[in-house]
Structures are given as C-alpha cells and as structure tokens.
Design a protein around this motif. Structure first.
Motif, short mmCIF file in Angstrom:
data_model
loop_
_atom_site.label_atom_id
_atom_site.label_comp_id
_atom_site.label_asym_id
_atom_site.label_seq_id
_atom_site.Cartn_x
_atom_site.Cartn_y
_atom_site.Cartn_z
N ILE A 1 0.81 -1.04 -0.30
CA ILE A 1 0.03 -0.31 -0.22
C ILE A 1 0.87 1.35 0.25
O ILE A 1 1.64 1.70 0.84
CB ILE A 1 -0.96 0.27 1.54
N THR A 2 0.07 1.86 -1.65
CA THR A 2 1.58 3.45 -0.77
C THR A 2 -0.01 4.62 -0.08
O THR A 2 -1.18 4.96 -0.58
CB THR A 2 1.24 4.33 -2.04
N TRP A 3 0.86 4.97 1.16
CA TRP A 3 -0.58 6.16 1.54
C TRP A 3 -0.11 7.37 0.77
O TRP A 3 0.79 8.15 1.20
CB TRP A 3 -0.91 5.83 3.02
N GLY B 1 3.31 9.81 8.91
CA GLY B 1 3.67 8.86 7.84
C GLY B 1 2.88 7.92 6.77
O GLY B 1 3.39 7.30 5.94
N CYS B 2 1.99 9.55 5.95
CA CYS B 2 1.55 9.39 4.57
C CYS B 2 3.06 9.42 3.54
O CYS B 2 3.64 10.25 3.32
CB CYS B 2 0.83 10.10 4.18
N ALA B 3 3.22 8.51 2.84
CA ALA B 3 4.86 8.19 1.82
C ALA B 3 4.03 9.96 0.83
O ALA B 3 5.04 10.60 0.94
CB ALA B 3 4.52 7.35 0.93
N PHE B 4 3.16 9.89 0.55
CA PHE B 4 2.97 11.57 -0.50
C PHE B 4 1.73 12.45 0.92
O PHE B 4 0.79 12.03 0.83
CB PHE B 4 2.08 11.25 -1.85
N ARG B 5 2.88 12.94 1.30
CA ARG B 5 1.21 14.13 2.44
C ARG B 5 1.76 15.54 1.76
O ARG B 5 2.96 16.11 1.72
CB ARG B 5 2.54 13.75 3.47
N CYS B 6 0.86 15.88 1.95
CA CYS B 6 0.58 17.29 1.74
C CYS B 6 1.17 18.06 3.28
O CYS B 6 0.63 17.88 4.13
CB CYS B 6 -0.87 17.74 1.47
N THR B 7 2.04 19.17 3.13
CA THR B 7 2.29 19.84 3.55
C THR B 7 2.08 21.42 3.86
O THR B 7 1.53 21.94 5.25
CB THR B 7 3.80 19.83 3.80
#
Length: 464
Positions: free
Chosen positions: A243-245, A251-257
């Motif tokens: 799973i790619t989160w 902890g999300c691999a693709f994370r909005c900052t």
C-alpha cells in the motif's frame, strides 16, 4: 479499437453462430446504441427494465453494423444473409466478457480508480500527470459502470501505453465484476463515504464493496489509498498487496504539507514525496483537491515520472464538465457549476469552496442527495448545519430532502434560507436574490437535473 474477428468474439463470449457467416471477418467497433452505429461494428443489444435493444437489431444492421449478439433465436425472415448473428445467454455479460478478452490482448499498465467521492476528478488528475510521459487512455466522463467500463476498454489501441479506468458501483459485487474485467496494476480507493448507503446499509459495507477492487489487482500490483480516511486505514496489514498512502497525516508517503489559495481559481500545493519535495498549482478551487493531486503524484512517481513532470501534469489538469465549472457572467456574477452529482462529503467540500470564493454575496443552491435511504433526512440536516456555520450569505434548497438542509442551516444560525419544493419555484427566488458580485454554487444529485438552474442563472445574469 483494434479489429476483432468473429471467431474471437465467439471464443470470448462463449456464443454460438446462428448462420454460416465467415468466422474470420473482423469488426472495427462495438456499439450498444443503434442510433450511433459505426460501419463494420458489432451491435450489442442491451436489455433493461424499460427497454430491449433487440428491437433495434435490424435498424443497427441496416445502418452498417456487420453483426450482432442476441440472447434468443431470431426468425429467419428477420435475418440478413450478409450479416452475422451470435447467440449468447446474456448480452450485457457477453459485453463484459468481450471487453475482458480485448483488454488481455494488450500488454499495458492499467490504473483502476474507485471510491465514494472524487473518482472522476482523481481519474482525470492521474491521466493528466501520466500524459506528461505516456500515451494515456482514460475513462471519458462518467463511463464507470458495467456498460461504460467495457466501452472504455474497447477504446484501447496499440498506440496507448497506460489506461486509467474509473469504476463505480451501487451494490455489493459490482466492483468485483468490473475489476476482473479491468485487471488493474494499480488499485485506488479515494475514500469511503455515505454514497449509496441506501443499498449497502453502512459505511463498513461500503468499504467491503469498494475493497472488491483488489480481487482483480494483478500479482505484483500496488494499492494507493487515502491515509486520512479512518475506514481505509483498517486495510493496513490486511491486504496482500503493498500500500502507498497519501494524505496530510504523519506517516503518509505522499504527504501534503501546505495548500493555499493563490487566486480566485487556483490552489498551490506543497508536498513531501519519496523522491523529494513537490510544488504544483491546481487550476481549480477547493482544498479537497489535494487528495486527487497526491494520488496522481503517487501514481506518477510509481510510473517513473519526476517531481517536475508530476507538477506539470497537475497544473495541466482540467475537471470534467459540471464538476466545479466556473461560469463568469456580467456584473461580476459567478456560477460554480458542480451539478454532476452529490453526496454529503462532496456537498460539504463544494460549500467550503463557495465560502472561500471571492464575492460580495455567496448563495448555495442545493438539492436532494439521493440513495441515502433512511439516513437521508439526518444526513441532509447535518449538511445544513455545516452550511449554517460556513459563513455563506444565502441558501436556496430544492426538493423534499432539501428541506432538511434548510432546517439544519437555520438551526445553525443562517438567516437567509429559502426552501422550495421544485426548481420552478426556486427560480423565482433566484430572480429575487441575484445581484452584482454574487457567487452561486449549484449542486445536487444527478437525478435532480440541476444544470437547468445553471442555465437559468446564466440567462438571468448574462454570460461574459
């Protein structure tokens, strides 16, 4: 579409040829509508509650179809000697079987997309990103059911390198059926919401129905999931596929900052990805668009795109018609046309866009959200309470369930609320409230046909 021979159609559908037609002839298209027949095509007559396409077989063949499927024997007097007829048990299932056969002719990567909210936007965003490097086939519009998905797959040609296919559902088992046809290499669930809860009974059942997408996920495939969705989080450690989160949480691999407005109709996204920082402009309003953008980034990176290529794809994204279309009119009047469909989650997201949209007077024109069953009144009232706290100026509701939106908004403190039983009476209100600088959001379930109110407002205000 690449040509398919009659013998291949027979093999794919398990059908039986009803005449002595040459099995090596080929068809160049598959049509289900006798009004739009392409010469040399296969006509598949569909059967529904109120129609039977078998009544139009002769019309389709006379219009140029080379042959047809049928679920029953046809009188010899009705058959043309220069056309072929294939007997199958069920024409709709045969359409799906033929689409599966056709999809398997291509050694191509397929991305499958489902979810309660945002499927079409996510599909379009992914296709926009992947198009920066590949030749992409994508689902057109909302062709995401047991008829639309096969039609999408029949659009594959040798020119395509990737396909992005949207899959929708109303009942348990439908995604299972579609995903076994599509056989995705990447499976995406955007979120789990209240859409179709009337048929499924609970959000937990919705999760189970959406998770059927993994039944067709190829060995070695990957799941791409919304890490901010509490129900989807339950799949962590359960799936046999990696799973790619994506999302905003740690902890999300693709994370909005960060995501912020850069103009009336633009959002600027900053995100962390395994390949490094990503910055991109989304040329459409709405903070919720961070999720389709992050999904597209995750898919794009998995397909070998750089962050710069992903950013260009996000910036090239344009939403499908009637999904937050921005209509500019005279005297600074703006219409946000989000009329394609609605459920509680998408309704809140659209109202949030309206509340933050520049304008002197913000009006939500909202109608019934369908397929919510016994929970309908409470869910509509909850949306109304959200609206009452949103900071908009005026609410106009249409329909019996819309009255519950109005009640919720009034209970939360919104003063200017108009509840009307139908669109004609709502038009009278719109004539009264329209003014220079006003911003109107129009949204309801598809069955409410709210595009009529958009057109009314356009005529009333006058398009630029």
């Amino acid at each position: 579409m690449e040509p398919i021979s009659v013998s291949e159609i027979l093999r794919a559908t398990g059908g039986r040829l009803l005449d002595r037609f040459d099995g090596e002839e080929t068809v160049a298209a598959v049509d289900t509508d006798s009004r739009h027949i392409q010469p040399g095509s296969l006509f598949v007559p569909l059967v529904g509650e109120n129609f039977d396409g078998h009544s139009y077989i002769r019309q389709a063949l006379d219009a140029g179809a080379l042959g047809c499927l049928t679920d029953h024997a046809l009188p010899a007097a009705e058959c043309r000697a220069d056309r072929f007829y294939i007997r199958v048990q069920d024409t709709t299932l045969a359409l799906g079987a033929l689409a599966k056969f056709y999809r398997e002719k291509f050694d191509i990567q397929v991305v499958g997309v489902t979810g309660s909210v945002g499927k079409t936007t996510t599909k379009d965003m992914i296709a926009s990103v992947l198009s920066q490097k590949y030749r992409v086939l994508k689902t057109q519009g909302n062709y995401n059911n047991n008829i639309g998905v096969p039609k999408t797959l029949f659009g594959l040609t040798r020119e395509h390198q990737v396909a992005v296919v949207e899959m929708g559902m109303n009942h348990m088992g439908e995604i299972d059926y579609l995903t076994r046809i599509v056989q995705p290499d990447v499976a995406i669930i955007t979120n789990i919401g209240d859409a179709h809860i009337e048929n499924l009974g609970s959000r937990e059942n919705t999760l189970r129905a959406k998770a059927e997408i993994f039944n067709g996920l190829k060995p070695g495939g990957v799941a791409v999931l919304n890490g901010d969705d509490a129900l989807l989080a339950k799949l962590n450690g359960v799936l046999i596929h990696p799973i790619t989160w994506y999302g905003e949480r740690e902890g999300c691999a693709f994370r909005c900052t960060e995501i912020y407005e850069t103009g009336h109709d633009c959002m600027r996204l900053r995100a962390e990805t395994p390949a490094g920082p990503l910055e991109a402009t989304i040329h459409c309003p709405g903070r919720h668009l961070l999720y389709p953008a992050l999904t597209a980034a995750a898919v794009g990176e998995g397909f070998g795109l750089t962050c710069a290529e992903i950013a260009r794809g996000i910036e090239a994204f344009a939403p499908t018609r009637m999904r937050m279309d921005i209509v500019r009119c005279r005297d600074g009047i703006t219409i946000l046309n989000d009329t394609y469909n609605a459920n509680p989650q998408s309704m809140r997201a659209a109202v949030d866009v309206l509340a933050n949209y520049p304008g002197s007077y913000r009006v939500a024109v909202l109608g019934d959200m369908l397929e919510l069953g016994d929970l309908g009144p409470a869910l509509h009232e909850s949306v109304g309470q959200f609206i009452g706290r949103s900071g908009i100026d005026c609410l106009v509701t249409v329909g019996e369930l819309g009255e519950h939106i109005a009640q919720g908004a009034q209970s939360a403190g919104l003063a200017e609320v108009y509840a009307r039983p139908n669109k004609e009476e709502a038009k009278v209100v719109l004539e009264q409230v329209i003014r220079p600088g006003a911003v109107f959001l129009c949204k309801a379930s598809r069955g409410m046909k709210f595009e009529e109110l958009v057109e009314f407002l356009r005529r009333l205000a006058g398009s630029v």
